[in-house]
Design an enzyme around this catalytic site. Structure first.
Site, PDB file in Angstrom:
ATOM      1  CE1 TYR A 109      14.770  -3.428  -0.055  1.00 41.59           C
ATOM      2  CE2 TYR A 109      16.013  -1.755  -1.242  1.00 41.59           C
ATOM      3  CZ  TYR A 109      15.092  -2.776  -1.238  1.00 41.59           C
ATOM      4  OH  TYR A 109      14.472  -3.135  -2.418  1.00 41.59           O
ATOM      5  N   PRO A 256      18.636  -9.161 -11.266  1.00 45.98           N
ATOM      6  CG  PRO A 256      19.993  -7.415 -12.040  1.00 45.98           C
ATOM      7  CD  PRO A 256      19.078  -7.797 -10.912  1.00 45.98           C
ATOM      8  CG  LEU A 257      23.717 -10.453 -12.111  1.00 52.23           C
ATOM      9  CD1 LEU A 257      25.021  -9.989 -11.487  1.00 52.23           C
ATOM     10  CD2 LEU A 257      23.957 -11.000 -13.514  1.00 52.23           C
ATOM     11  N   GLY A 258      19.841 -13.224 -10.786  1.00 52.20           N
ATOM     12  CA  GLY A 258      19.258 -14.345 -10.048  1.00 52.20           C
ATOM     13  C   GLY A 258      19.664 -14.386  -8.600  1.00 52.20           C
TER      14      GLY A 258
END
Length: 380
Positions: A109, A256-258
């Site tokens: 990252y 988790p929130l797409g």
């Protein structure tokens, strides 16, 4: 220096890599810019202790973490230009103040800049948090390749420890499975690091059931990380979620929130920078698919209205209700968004509400693959 080497790569090489060799999955890309602001004045900032006991814990194998974690990637890369380093540090420290003890990063990252940010942000309370990072790539421009050779693992772990300003990594994931290295050898290398005290727990990311079983037989796997959300259900179909339950392995959904889909804030007019935003290359984020997938967001929004919540909070509450060994890592670079995400902890779905969500989702179709073909070659 590693950062200097990457800064010297040509702009064309950067663009080619960002567009053609982006690796998602808890998101993997070389950032086009490195954060350089000093954090010296923030190192000794005061931490508010009032809320740290608010959030319950969950177990990833034998590793105890907060029920919601923090995905740190988006502060440094892959969702547009990097945030200011001071804001990133404030956001991570605010997460800790509000009970988050589980922070997820990776060497790739940035590359490298996110580990540095995490190390600086968490230094004042390092012994009270769990840091997860990842290995598995040979990082270099204009391309990136898999590399999980044991000697490489041990080398990059030493570098990660320095960037994180710590003497141990709480949870070390193999970021992507390397088909050229037997997973037993990978697990063995991590086992050696655990015996040396440099690593405490072993994890896998985007691995299939056969790989998980083989690795677990050599060194117990504490956590498996794969994309999972209300709209992305692959791990329910391929047996990974069931295997985690069988073996007592924790499951950590990335995205988790797409990747922003389930916030209710994206639509067909939303621009995605094709140089800086990994989603610009993903089929699911085309204007056409953003439109035809709107019924999924509308479903969450209906429940949110009835629960005095947001669509994001319903999506995260659904994951918490799904299995007790699931710990989502939500990513954000600002405190208001962080507060919204953490508010999901207070949203309770009844059994009937949960079943209604499942039944209504079963009537819908998800359009577009979760990643493009190139990125999927790195997933099992």
């Amino acid at each position: 220096m590693e950062d200097s080497k990457n800064r010297n790569n040509s702009e064309n090489s950067r663009r080619k890599f960002l567009q053609q060799s982006v690796i998602a999955g808890a998101g993997l890309m070389l950032a086009p810019a490195l954060m350089s602001a000093s954090t010296k004045d923030l190192a000794n900032s005061e931490i508010n202790n009032d809320k740290k006991d608010k959030m319950a814990t969950r177990n990833l194998g034998k590793l105890k973490v907060s029920a919601l974690g923090a995905g740190c990637m988006s502060i440094s890369a892959n969702y547009g230009a990097p945030a200011k380093i001071e804001e990133g540090i404030k956001t991570l420290r605010k997460a800790y103040e509000n009970g988050v003890t589980f922070f997820d990063t990776a060497e790739v990252y940035g590359p490298y800049t996110n580990e540095k940010l995490v190390g600086e942000a968490l230094k004042p309370f390092r012994d009270k948090v769990v840091i997860a990072t990842k290995f598995g790539f040979e990082i270099g421009a204009p391309s990136i390749t898999l590399n999980s050779r044991p000697e490489h693992i041990k080398k990059v772990v030493e570098a990660s420890l320095k960037r994180l300003q710590t003497d141990h990594i709480d949870l070390l994931y193999q970021h992507r499975v390397d088909p050229n290295v037997p997973i037993e050898d990978v697990a063995g290398a991590v086992k050696d690091l655990i015996q040396q005290g440099k690593v405490l727990h072993f994890g896998l990311s985007e691995a299939n059931t056969a790989t998980i079983r083989k690795a677990h037989s050599v060194q117990p796997v504490s956590a498996v990380q794969t994309e999972y959300s209300f709209m992305e259900r692959s791990v329910e179909k391929n047996g990974v979620l069931d295997l985690c339950e069988e073996l007592g392995i924790g499951f950590v959904p990335w995205g988790p929130l797409g990747m922003g889909y389930l916030t209710g804030k994206l639509n067909a007019q939303t621009p995605f920078d094709n140089k800086l935003d990994l989603r610009s290359a993903f089929e699911r984020f085309t204007p056409e698919n953003l439109t035809v997938n709107m019924p999924i967001v509308n479903l969450l929004n209906r429940f949110a209205s009835n629960k005095n919540a947001t669509t994001s909070q319903i999506a995260l509450a659904w994951l918490m209700a799904k299995k007790p060994f699931i710990v989502s890592i939500t990513g954000t670079r600002n405190i208001p968004h962080l507060n919204e995400n953490l508010g999901a902890y207070d949203v309770q779905l009844s059994a009937s509400e949960f079943q209604e969500l499942e039944a209504e989702f079963a009537k819908l179709t998800v359009y577009g693959g979760r990643m493009n073909a190139m990125q999927m070659t790195f997933c099992q």
